[in-house]
Write an enzyme that holds these catalytic residues in place. Structure first.
Site, mmCIF file in Angstrom:
data_model
loop_
_atom_site.group_PDB
_atom_site.id
_atom_site.type_symbol
_atom_site.label_atom_id
_atom_site.label_comp_id
_atom_site.label_asym_id
_atom_site.label_seq_id
_atom_site.Cartn_x
_atom_site.Cartn_y
_atom_site.Cartn_z
ATOM 1 N N ASN A 7 28.971 -18.975 -40.987
ATOM 2 C CA ASN A 7 29.180 -20.161 -40.148
ATOM 3 C C ASN A 7 30.665 -20.521 -40.194
ATOM 4 O OD1 ASN A 7 29.187 -22.677 -38.937
ATOM 5 N ND2 ASN A 7 28.186 -23.725 -40.650
ATOM 6 N N LYS A 9 32.380 -22.717 -38.525
ATOM 7 C CA LYS A 9 32.770 -24.114 -38.286
ATOM 8 C C LYS A 9 33.997 -24.160 -37.357
ATOM 9 C CE LYS A 9 30.746 -25.090 -42.734
ATOM 10 N NZ LYS A 9 30.652 -25.957 -43.879
ATOM 11 N N HIS A 96 22.660 -28.855 -38.626
ATOM 12 C CA HIS A 96 23.623 -28.774 -39.739
ATOM 13 C C HIS A 96 23.986 -30.198 -40.174
ATOM 14 C CE1 HIS A 96 27.203 -28.087 -42.111
ATOM 15 N NE2 HIS A 96 26.802 -26.831 -42.240
ATOM 16 N N GLU A 165 20.406 -26.353 -47.270
ATOM 17 C CA GLU A 165 21.788 -26.598 -47.674
ATOM 18 C C GLU A 165 21.927 -27.990 -48.272
ATOM 19 O OE1 GLU A 165 24.731 -24.011 -45.308
ATOM 20 O OE2 GLU A 165 24.317 -25.758 -44.103
HETATM 21 P P1 PGA Z 1 30.141 -23.578 -47.536
HETATM 22 O O1 PGA Z 1 29.422 -24.117 -46.199
HETATM 23 O O2 PGA Z 1 29.662 -22.150 -47.753
HETATM 24 O O3 PGA Z 1 31.602 -23.646 -47.240
HETATM 25 O O4 PGA Z 1 29.720 -24.476 -48.661
HETATM 26 C C1 PGA Z 1 28.105 -23.830 -45.895
HETATM 27 C C2 PGA Z 1 27.686 -24.480 -44.590
HETATM 28 O O5 PGA Z 1 28.068 -25.640 -44.339
HETATM 29 O O6 PGA Z 1 26.961 -23.878 -43.785
#
Ligand code: PGA
Length: 247
Positions: A7, A9, A96, A165
C-alpha cells in the site's frame, strides 16, 4: 495462497514503476512464487499506466480506496469502482483507518464494498482497533462491529480479503505479540465464518510489517498474508519481507 499487498499511500510518480520492475523480476524467478500473490496499490494517478505495463505479468494492481457510488456522479474529486476497473485495477482497499479517520462511515463502507464487487474488483476490507480500544480491552468487540456492520453473505467470500491493521501499529514499529495476534486472527475468522456461513475469506495482518519481523508472523498459520505500507516503497524492503517469510 498468501498475499503480499503493498500500500503505497501518498507515494509515487510515473518513474517509481522501477520499484515494480524489480519486485516483478524477483517474483518471476522465485521458486516459491506459486505460494503467494503480489498486489500493489499505488495512488490513483498511476493505476492506468502501471496496470497497462503489468497486464500480462504476475503483479496485480489495486486502488487504495473508491467512492461509495457507482459509475459517474457530480461529486468533485471522487473516483468510482467503475472508473477504477476501467483503468485496470483488480483490487481496492476499503476502510483503511486513514479513510475512516477522514469520515468514512460503516454505511459508506458497505456501499463501497457493494459497488466494488459489482464492478468485479476484489475488496481488501481493512479493520482495526485504536490504542484506546486496546487499552480498554475493547479490541474484539470493535473488530466484530466493524465486520458485521459492513460485510454480508451476499458479497461472497471469494470477493473479499480482510486486513487486520491495529491503528496503534501502523507506521509505529509496534506490532502485537504473536500470541495476541493469533488469538485476534482466529476470532476474526470465527466472525467471518458466521457472516459467510461457512469458510472465512483470507485474513491478512498489516501494521509495521518489515523484513525483520516477517519470520515471526510465519508461526501464525492463520494469517494469510500482509498489507505493507512503509516497507512497500522500496523494492529491497518489500522483497526482504517475502524472502524472510519463506526462509
Ligand atoms: P505500515 O502501514 O506498514 O507503514 O505500518 C500499513 C498500512 O497502513 O496499510
Amino acid at each position: 495462497m498468501k498475499y503480499f499487498i503493498g500500500n503505497w499511500k501518498m507515494f509515487g510518480v510515473p518513474k517509481s514503476i522501477s520499484i515494480l520492475h524489480k519486485i516483478n523480476a524477483y517474483y518471476s524467478r522465485d521458486k516459491k512464487r506459486n505460494k503467494y500473490k503480489v498486489i500493489i496499490t499505488p495512488p490513483y494517478t498511476l493505476i492506468e499506466s502501471y496496470s497497462r505495463y503489468f497486464k500480462n505479468k504476475r503483479i496485480s494492481l489495486g486502488a487504495q480506496n473508491c467512492y461509495h457510488r457507482d459509475y459517474f456522479s457530480s461529486n468533485t474529486a471522487a473516483i468510482s469502482p467503475y472508473m477504477l476497473k476501467s483503468v485496470g485495477a483488480k483490487y481496492t482497499l476499503v476502510g483503511h483507518s486513514d479513510n475512516r479517520g477522514e469520515g468514512d462511515t460503516d454505511v459508506m463502507l458497505k456501499e463501497k464494498v457493494k459497488y466494488a464487487i459489482k464492478n468485479n474488483l476484489k475488496v481488501v476490507f481493512c479493520i482495526g482497533e485504536n490504542k484506546k480500544d486496546k487499552n480498554n480491552k475493547k479490541t474484539l468487540s470493535v473488530l466484530k462491529r466493524q465486520l458485521t456492520k459492513v460485510l454480508e453473505k451476499k458479497f461472497n467470500k471469494n470477493n473479499i480479503i480482510v486486513a487486520y491493521e491495529p491503528i496503534w501499529s501502523i507506521g509505529t514499529g509496534k506490532i502485537p505479540t504473536s500470541n495476541e495476534l493469533r488469538k485476534t486472527t482466529i476470532y476474526i475468522k470465527k466472525i467471518l465464518k458466521a457472516i459467510f456461513k461457512k469458510a472465512s475469506p483470507a485474513v491478512l495482518y498489516g501494521g509495521s510489517v518489515d523484513g525483520s519481523n516477517a519470520q515471526m508472523f510465519k508461526e501464525i498459520k492463520e494469517i494469510d498474508g500482509f498489507l505493507i505500507g512503509g516497507a512497500s516503497k522500496t523494492s529491497k524492503k518489500f522483497i526482504d519481507i517475502i524472502k524472510n517469510y519463506y526462509r
